[in-house]
Design a protein around this motif. Sequence first.
Motif, PDB file in Angstrom:
ATOM      1  N   GLU A  74       0.839  -1.204   0.000  1.00  0.00           N
ATOM      2  CA  GLU A  74       0.000   0.000   0.000  1.00  0.00           C
ATOM      3  C   GLU A  74       0.873   1.252   0.000  1.00  0.00           C
ATOM      4  O   GLU A  74       0.584   2.230  -0.698  1.00  0.00           O
ATOM      5  CB  GLU A  74      -0.926  -0.004   1.222  1.00  0.00           C
ATOM      6  CG  GLU A  74      -2.058  -1.015   1.151  1.00  0.00           C
ATOM      7  CD  GLU A  74      -3.046  -0.726   0.040  1.00  0.00           C
ATOM      8  OE1 GLU A  74      -3.134   0.443  -0.417  1.00  0.00           O
ATOM      9  OE2 GLU A  74      -3.737  -1.666  -0.390  1.00  0.00           O
ATOM     10  N   ASN A  77       2.319   1.801  -3.391  1.00  0.00           N
ATOM     11  CA  ASN A  77       1.314   2.304  -4.325  1.00  0.00           C
ATOM     12  C   ASN A  77       1.159   3.816  -4.238  1.00  0.00           C
ATOM     13  O   ASN A  77       0.748   4.473  -5.191  1.00  0.00           O
ATOM     14  CB  ASN A  77      -0.044   1.631  -4.049  1.00  0.00           C
ATOM     15  CG  ASN A  77      -0.191   0.317  -4.796  1.00  0.00           C
ATOM     16  OD1 ASN A  77       0.186   0.218  -5.952  1.00  0.00           O
ATOM     17  ND2 ASN A  77      -0.730  -0.685  -4.129  1.00  0.00           N
ATOM     18  N   GLN A  78       1.531   4.389  -3.086  1.00  0.00           N
ATOM     19  CA  GLN A  78       1.428   5.843  -2.909  1.00  0.00           C
ATOM     20  C   GLN A  78       2.595   6.571  -3.569  1.00  0.00           C
ATOM     21  O   GLN A  78       2.466   7.729  -3.955  1.00  0.00           O
ATOM     22  CB  GLN A  78       1.379   6.185  -1.417  1.00  0.00           C
ATOM     23  CG  GLN A  78       0.217   5.560  -0.673  1.00  0.00           C
ATOM     24  CD  GLN A  78      -1.118   5.851  -1.307  1.00  0.00           C
ATOM     25  OE1 GLN A  78      -1.421   6.990  -1.661  1.00  0.00           O
ATOM     26  NE2 GLN A  78      -1.936   4.820  -1.479  1.00  0.00           N
ATOM     27  N   ASN A 140      -2.877  -6.310  -5.566  1.00  0.00           N
ATOM     28  CA  ASN A 140      -1.898  -5.279  -5.225  1.00  0.00           C
ATOM     29  C   ASN A 140      -0.650  -5.408  -6.091  1.00  0.00           C
ATOM     30  O   ASN A 140      -0.037  -4.403  -6.470  1.00  0.00           O
ATOM     31  CB  ASN A 140      -1.522  -5.370  -3.748  1.00  0.00           C
ATOM     32  CG  ASN A 140      -2.471  -4.583  -2.857  1.00  0.00           C
ATOM     33  OD1 ASN A 140      -2.981  -3.542  -3.251  1.00  0.00           O
ATOM     34  ND2 ASN A 140      -2.708  -5.075  -1.653  1.00  0.00           N
ATOM     35  N   ARG A 143      -1.477  -3.963  -9.452  1.00  0.00           N
ATOM     36  CA  ARG A 143      -1.512  -2.501  -9.405  1.00  0.00           C
ATOM     37  C   ARG A 143      -0.097  -1.921  -9.432  1.00  0.00           C
ATOM     38  O   ARG A 143       0.172  -0.950 -10.142  1.00  0.00           O
ATOM     39  CB  ARG A 143      -2.236  -2.037  -8.142  1.00  0.00           C
ATOM     40  CG  ARG A 143      -2.479  -0.536  -8.146  1.00  0.00           C
ATOM     41  CD  ARG A 143      -3.218  -0.066  -6.912  1.00  0.00           C
ATOM     42  NE  ARG A 143      -3.491   1.364  -7.007  1.00  0.00           N
ATOM     43  CZ  ARG A 143      -3.949   2.101  -5.994  1.00  0.00           C
ATOM     44  NH1 ARG A 143      -4.175   1.535  -4.821  1.00  0.00           N
ATOM     45  NH2 ARG A 143      -4.168   3.382  -6.155  1.00  0.00           N
ATOM     46  N   LEU A 144       0.829  -2.513  -8.661  1.00  0.00           N
ATOM     47  CA  LEU A 144       2.208  -2.030  -8.667  1.00  0.00           C
ATOM     48  C   LEU A 144       2.844  -2.187 -10.045  1.00  0.00           C
ATOM     49  O   LEU A 144       3.558  -1.303 -10.520  1.00  0.00           O
ATOM     50  CB  LEU A 144       3.033  -2.778  -7.614  1.00  0.00           C
ATOM     51  CG  LEU A 144       2.909  -2.291  -6.175  1.00  0.00           C
ATOM     52  CD1 LEU A 144       3.684  -3.203  -5.232  1.00  0.00           C
ATOM     53  CD2 LEU A 144       3.396  -0.858  -6.037  1.00  0.00           C
ATOM     54  N   LYS A 147       2.138   0.394 -12.483  1.00  0.00           N
ATOM     55  CA  LYS A 147       2.865   1.639 -12.245  1.00  0.00           C
ATOM     56  C   LYS A 147       4.336   1.531 -12.635  1.00  0.00           C
ATOM     57  O   LYS A 147       5.129   2.412 -12.317  1.00  0.00           O
ATOM     58  CB  LYS A 147       2.738   2.035 -10.771  1.00  0.00           C
ATOM     59  CG  LYS A 147       1.323   2.414 -10.365  1.00  0.00           C
ATOM     60  CD  LYS A 147       1.268   2.890  -8.920  1.00  0.00           C
ATOM     61  CE  LYS A 147      -0.118   3.398  -8.578  1.00  0.00           C
ATOM     62  NZ  LYS A 147      -0.177   3.941  -7.206  1.00  0.00           N
ATOM     63  N   ASP A 240      -2.714   3.346 -13.593  1.00  0.00           N
ATOM     64  CA  ASP A 240      -3.004   2.845 -12.252  1.00  0.00           C
ATOM     65  C   ASP A 240      -4.173   1.867 -12.343  1.00  0.00           C
ATOM     66  O   ASP A 240      -5.336   2.262 -12.315  1.00  0.00           O
ATOM     67  CB  ASP A 240      -3.339   4.004 -11.312  1.00  0.00           C
ATOM     68  CG  ASP A 240      -3.492   3.545  -9.863  1.00  0.00           C
ATOM     69  OD1 ASP A 240      -3.322   2.338  -9.611  1.00  0.00           O
ATOM     70  OD2 ASP A 240      -3.771   4.386  -8.997  1.00  0.00           O
ATOM     71  N   ASP A 242      -6.276  -0.518 -10.630  1.00  0.00           N
ATOM     72  CA  ASP A 242      -6.615  -0.860  -9.256  1.00  0.00           C
ATOM     73  C   ASP A 242      -7.841  -1.762  -9.227  1.00  0.00           C
ATOM     74  O   ASP A 242      -8.967  -1.306  -9.405  1.00  0.00           O
ATOM     75  CB  ASP A 242      -6.865   0.424  -8.452  1.00  0.00           C
ATOM     76  CG  ASP A 242      -7.114   0.138  -6.981  1.00  0.00           C
ATOM     77  OD1 ASP A 242      -6.957  -1.025  -6.579  1.00  0.00           O
ATOM     78  OD2 ASP A 242      -7.463   1.081  -6.249  1.00  0.00           O
TER      79      ASP A 242
END
Length: 313
Positions: A74, A77-78, A140, A143-144, A147, A240, A242
């Motif tokens: 998490e 992801n930020q 997750n 999602r990474l 990016k 992104d 998600d």
Amino acid sequence: MIKIEKPGMHKKGLKILVYGDTGVGKTIFALSFPKSLVFDSEDGYEWYEGTDKAKNMVGIVRSQSFEDLSELMEDLNQGPDNYRTLVIDSETKIYENLQEALLDVEERRARKKHREELDANISQRSWGKIKQNALRLQNNKIRLASKGINIVSVSQSADVMEKAGDNTMVKIGEKPDMHKKAKYDYDIKLLLFVKDNKYYGKVEKDRTGLYEVGTILENPSYENWKDKVEGKANQGETKDVDFTKDVDQSNKAYEKHLKNEMTFEERVMDYAGTLSKEEQKEFVAKMSEIAGTNKFKEMSDEAKKKISDTLLP
């Protein structure tokens, strides 16, 4: 309203699952990836720190906790700017930690119900929770990767067994020792092995199209896919992607479905099993006050509904 995008070029990370027996080069393979943040659940990277083999490692987290890994992902992801690769070594230990945590829950429930702890097993509901958490972890990773972060999942291997004609079990292959559906989310799946004191990798899947299934690579590393990852065809903006919000919706639907499938008596007993002795007495007293009895057969449908609405989670 569903968002429809036009096909286009954008930068993405590589998702690789590598597995095999002890001593086949899984860690060395993982360390070949650039700017790696390592989630070390086996305390195996300590021997490489400060050596040339770990020159690409820029951070390390030592934990076997599924929750720690989820929190780390998490955070990444930020803002993943400082890292290009997340190494998870090993997925096997993370999956075992998740199972152990839920088995502890079942044992505590057994104690509260005055049952033998050693007889406690992971319930069907807990297996459902394991599946949910494993799915969240995979999403997750997706999602990474969207990016631009490479994901290297390292897994121990488990034997694939089959019954022979004389009813004995014989080994017919190997598989990653992790959640069984996780393997479908990777771009590359690689089985590592040693032969004649040389290190090899057998390609079992490659979405990049560089290698056909069954290809044997000697000393496989990031260099095998570097041009694909860093080439012109993998440039542009990142997306992104998600899917975790979809998992949340699925989880809520699952919980609702579970409650619908359980009878009133099963829901009461399931909830009571999570309470201490004193809490159970208080719960039964409140239930009896509403229904006028503590016997399920004597309770009216109206009373059961009120208990469900006011006392049950």
